[in-house]
Design a protein around this motif. Sequence first.
Motif, PDB file in Angstrom:
ATOM      1  N   ARG A 134      20.374  -4.139  14.856  1.00 51.42           N
ATOM      2  CA  ARG A 134      21.591  -3.726  14.155  1.00 51.42           C
ATOM      3  C   ARG A 134      21.517  -2.279  13.696  1.00 51.42           C
ATOM      4  O   ARG A 134      22.538  -1.657  13.427  1.00 51.42           O
ATOM      5  CB  ARG A 134      21.860  -4.635  12.948  1.00 51.42           C
ATOM      6  CG  ARG A 134      21.996  -6.111  13.309  1.00 51.42           C
ATOM      7  CD  ARG A 134      22.836  -6.875  12.289  1.00 51.42           C
ATOM      8  NE  ARG A 134      22.465  -6.683  10.912  1.00 51.42           N
ATOM      9  CZ  ARG A 134      21.571  -7.420  10.261  1.00 51.42           C
ATOM     10  NH1 ARG A 134      20.927  -8.404  10.888  1.00 51.42           N
ATOM     11  NH2 ARG A 134      21.308  -7.193   8.991  1.00 51.42           N
ATOM     12  N   THR A 135      20.306  -1.746  13.573  1.00 53.09           N
ATOM     13  CA  THR A 135      20.120  -0.347  13.191  1.00 53.09           C
ATOM     14  C   THR A 135      18.997   0.248  14.040  1.00 53.09           C
ATOM     15  O   THR A 135      18.135  -0.485  14.537  1.00 53.09           O
ATOM     16  CB  THR A 135      19.728  -0.196  11.709  1.00 53.09           C
ATOM     17  OG1 THR A 135      18.350  -0.574  11.547  1.00 53.09           O
ATOM     18  CG2 THR A 135      20.607  -1.039  10.801  1.00 53.09           C
ATOM     19  N   PRO A 136      18.950   1.582  14.158  1.00 55.13           N
ATOM     20  CA  PRO A 136      17.852   2.237  14.881  1.00 55.13           C
ATOM     21  C   PRO A 136      16.702   2.590  13.940  1.00 55.13           C
ATOM     22  O   PRO A 136      16.090   3.657  14.073  1.00 55.13           O
ATOM     23  CB  PRO A 136      18.524   3.496  15.422  1.00 55.13           C
ATOM     24  CG  PRO A 136      19.470   3.876  14.326  1.00 55.13           C
ATOM     25  CD  PRO A 136      19.982   2.563  13.747  1.00 55.13           C
ATOM     26  N   LEU A 137      16.407   1.704  13.000  1.00 55.62           N
ATOM     27  CA  LEU A 137      15.495   2.020  11.910  1.00 55.62           C
ATOM     28  C   LEU A 137      14.331   1.040  11.870  1.00 55.62           C
ATOM     29  O   LEU A 137      14.486  -0.151  12.174  1.00 55.62           O
ATOM     30  CB  LEU A 137      16.249   2.010  10.577  1.00 55.62           C
ATOM     31  CG  LEU A 137      17.426   2.998  10.513  1.00 55.62           C
ATOM     32  CD1 LEU A 137      18.292   2.720   9.291  1.00 55.62           C
ATOM     33  CD2 LEU A 137      16.930   4.438  10.507  1.00 55.62           C
ATOM     34  N   LEU A 138      13.186   1.544  11.460  1.00 59.45           N
ATOM     35  CA  LEU A 138      11.939   0.782  11.443  1.00 59.45           C
ATOM     36  C   LEU A 138      11.240   0.956  10.110  1.00 59.45           C
ATOM     37  O   LEU A 138      11.125   2.079   9.599  1.00 59.45           O
ATOM     38  CB  LEU A 138      11.014   1.301  12.562  1.00 59.45           C
ATOM     39  CG  LEU A 138       9.524   0.931  12.494  1.00 59.45           C
ATOM     40  CD1 LEU A 138       9.321  -0.551  12.810  1.00 59.45           C
ATOM     41  CD2 LEU A 138       8.710   1.803  13.447  1.00 59.45           C
ATOM     42  N   ILE A 139      10.791  -0.151   9.530  1.00 59.81           N
ATOM     43  CA  ILE A 139       9.830  -0.088   8.423  1.00 59.81           C
ATOM     44  C   ILE A 139       8.457   0.017   9.062  1.00 59.81           C
ATOM     45  O   ILE A 139       7.978  -0.922   9.698  1.00 59.81           O
ATOM     46  CB  ILE A 139       9.921  -1.326   7.510  1.00 59.81           C
ATOM     47  CG1 ILE A 139      11.297  -1.407   6.844  1.00 59.81           C
ATOM     48  CG2 ILE A 139       8.817  -1.277   6.454  1.00 59.81           C
ATOM     49  CD1 ILE A 139      11.495  -2.626   5.970  1.00 59.81           C
ATOM     50  N   SER A 140       7.836   1.171   8.930  1.00 57.60           N
ATOM     51  CA  SER A 140       6.597   1.444   9.646  1.00 57.60           C
ATOM     52  C   SER A 140       5.433   0.619   9.116  1.00 57.60           C
ATOM     53  O   SER A 140       5.454   0.137   7.975  1.00 57.60           O
ATOM     54  CB  SER A 140       6.250   2.936   9.538  1.00 57.60           C
ATOM     55  OG  SER A 140       7.224   3.736  10.168  1.00 57.60           O
ATOM     56  N   SER A 141       4.414   0.485   9.946  1.00 56.12           N
ATOM     57  CA  SER A 141       3.209  -0.258   9.584  1.00 56.12           C
ATOM     58  C   SER A 141       2.602   0.310   8.317  1.00 56.12           C
ATOM     59  O   SER A 141       2.332   1.515   8.237  1.00 56.12           O
ATOM     60  CB  SER A 141       2.184  -0.175  10.719  1.00 56.12           C
ATOM     61  OG  SER A 141       2.737  -0.634  11.932  1.00 56.12           O
ATOM     62  N   MET A 142       2.386  -0.573   7.322  1.00 57.34           N
ATOM     63  CA  MET A 142       1.832  -0.077   6.064  1.00 57.34           C
ATOM     64  C   MET A 142       0.659  -0.885   5.543  1.00 57.34           C
ATOM     65  O   MET A 142      -0.385  -0.334   5.247  1.00 57.34           O
ATOM     66  CB  MET A 142       2.931  -0.002   4.993  1.00 57.34           C
ATOM     67  CG  MET A 142       3.841   1.202   5.143  1.00 57.34           C
ATOM     68  SD  MET A 142       4.897   1.466   3.706  1.00 57.34           S
ATOM     69  CE  MET A 142       6.236   0.319   4.051  1.00 57.34           C
ATOM     70  N   THR A 143       0.809  -2.207   5.408  1.00 59.54           N
ATOM     71  CA  THR A 143      -0.196  -2.888   4.597  1.00 59.54           C
ATOM     72  C   THR A 143      -0.377  -4.347   5.010  1.00 59.54           C
ATOM     73  O   THR A 143       0.214  -4.833   5.965  1.00 59.54           O
ATOM     74  CB  THR A 143       0.168  -2.774   3.099  1.00 59.54           C
ATOM     75  OG1 THR A 143      -0.973  -3.119   2.314  1.00 59.54           O
ATOM     76  CG2 THR A 143       1.349  -3.651   2.746  1.00 59.54           C
ATOM     77  N   GLY A 144      -1.193  -5.050   4.226  1.00 54.57           N
ATOM     78  CA  GLY A 144      -1.602  -6.420   4.470  1.00 54.57           C
ATOM     79  C   GLY A 144      -3.094  -6.536   4.230  1.00 54.57           C
ATOM     80  O   GLY A 144      -3.775  -5.530   4.017  1.00 54.57           O
ATOM     81  N   GLY A 145      -3.614  -7.751   4.227  1.00 50.73           N
ATOM     82  CA  GLY A 145      -5.057  -7.921   4.093  1.00 50.73           C
ATOM     83  C   GLY A 145      -5.541  -8.317   2.721  1.00 50.73           C
ATOM     84  O   GLY A 145      -6.739  -8.444   2.500  1.00 50.73           O
ATOM     85  N   SER A 146      -4.612  -8.511   1.775  1.00 56.35           N
ATOM     86  CA  SER A 146      -4.972  -9.017   0.454  1.00 56.35           C
ATOM     87  C   SER A 146      -3.775  -9.788  -0.077  1.00 56.35           C
ATOM     88  O   SER A 146      -2.669  -9.679   0.452  1.00 56.35           O
ATOM     89  CB  SER A 146      -5.320  -7.869  -0.511  1.00 56.35           C
ATOM     90  OG  SER A 146      -4.148  -7.154  -0.863  1.00 56.35           O
ATOM     91  N   THR A 147      -3.983 -10.558  -1.138  1.00 57.16           N
ATOM     92  CA  THR A 147      -2.884 -11.344  -1.696  1.00 57.16           C
ATOM     93  C   THR A 147      -1.726 -10.455  -2.118  1.00 57.16           C
ATOM     94  O   THR A 147      -0.564 -10.714  -1.800  1.00 57.16           O
ATOM     95  CB  THR A 147      -3.371 -12.169  -2.891  1.00 57.16           C
ATOM     96  OG1 THR A 147      -4.409 -13.060  -2.453  1.00 57.16           O
ATOM     97  CG2 THR A 147      -2.236 -12.995  -3.473  1.00 57.16           C
ATOM     98  N   ALA A 148      -2.037  -9.380  -2.827  1.00 60.74           N
ATOM     99  CA  ALA A 148      -0.990  -8.497  -3.328  1.00 60.74           C
ATOM    100  C   ALA A 148      -0.245  -7.815  -2.194  1.00 60.74           C
ATOM    101  O   ALA A 148       0.988  -7.754  -2.178  1.00 60.74           O
ATOM    102  CB  ALA A 148      -1.577  -7.451  -4.269  1.00 60.74           C
TER     103      ALA A 148
END
Length: 381
Positions: A99-113
């Motif tokens: 619907r848009t030409p937009l991306l939330i780039s790779s940022m995080t993960g790997g912990s509960t928070a």
Amino acid sequence: MNDMPRNGVPQSAVKPSGTGPQPGQEAAGSGHAGHKSLLPDSRTGERKIEHVRLCLNEDVAGNGITTGFEQYRFRHNALPELDYDTILLGTEFLGRTLRTPLLISSMTGGSTATGKINERLAEAAERRGWALGVGSVRAAVERAELAATFHVRANAPTIPVIANVGAVQLAYGFGVEECRRAVEIAGADWLVLHLNGLQEVFQPEGDTGFGSLLQRIEALCRSLEIPVGIKEVGWGIDGDTAARLYQAGAAFIDVAGAGGTSWSQVEKFRSIDPVRRAAAEAFADWGIPTAECIAEVRAVSPRGALIGSGGLKHGVDAAKALALGADLAGFGRGLLGAAVSSEEALDQALAQVELELRTVMFGIGAPDLAALRGTPRLVRR
């Protein structure tokens, strides 16, 4: 959530200038009334959480280098001959409709928070029709108890999701099966391998075996069943490198150019080694500006799938990235503060980017993205 008017921007997100959070404005530990930050109040020592905390609370942007977007401006069209509400943001990328030409780039993960942050990012991307990248899934492949922090598909059932692994890990035993597992964990449509050589040098846990890496990348691209792309992390990919990567089978390239987050600066703040801390400062202005990367890569591959990211501040920057030749425009750290703060702050930040992008298109008389890409109304200052 908010009722959506015809132009796709929540009414609550259209506020007078100077009110409400700007993209990336919230700091760790902050939050709107009644909302608790997703980050722990105290330092944990966990690398993924500390990366987020440093990106929000310290000056980790490149110093002495810019994205290059400020060197371009759009020539205003006083008679656009189109209705604002008919402007179309829809696009296709690697066979998927967005619907848009937009991306939330790779940022995080790997912990509960950080897993909670991924959940919130996934929900917002799904609501608004953005593509979504997650941070490096390597930790979850190696430690099954972390897999849930990358399980974004349940929160984003229809949008494209991009799994992410460090390319250098291919030199340390990470092979096709491990990459398949990373894709499975994230429920991803595509895999991106990130190139982060300078970060690995300054990171206490860094892996720097980048020898013969192109050969390993090519083998993976030829073996994996889904599209494999390559991205930088903030120092940019030039045209010559992009040509080699496309030739090796890369399905897409995310330039992730300089002018935004500098990961040598991030690792400087993490390091307890005075020599490495001092040396990292010498690289504060390292990298290739994002705008320059996009133009170079598009020149060497007129049809290659291309993502423009790296220091984009708003929808006007996104419009410039698309006009220079990117197929998608990616936002990272600029959305992180809102994501940590609250669902409403994040939704407003995404809506603001869309509003700015659509307004640029109206201001130059571009009814759709085909008209925006390559427009003669983007000129050098």
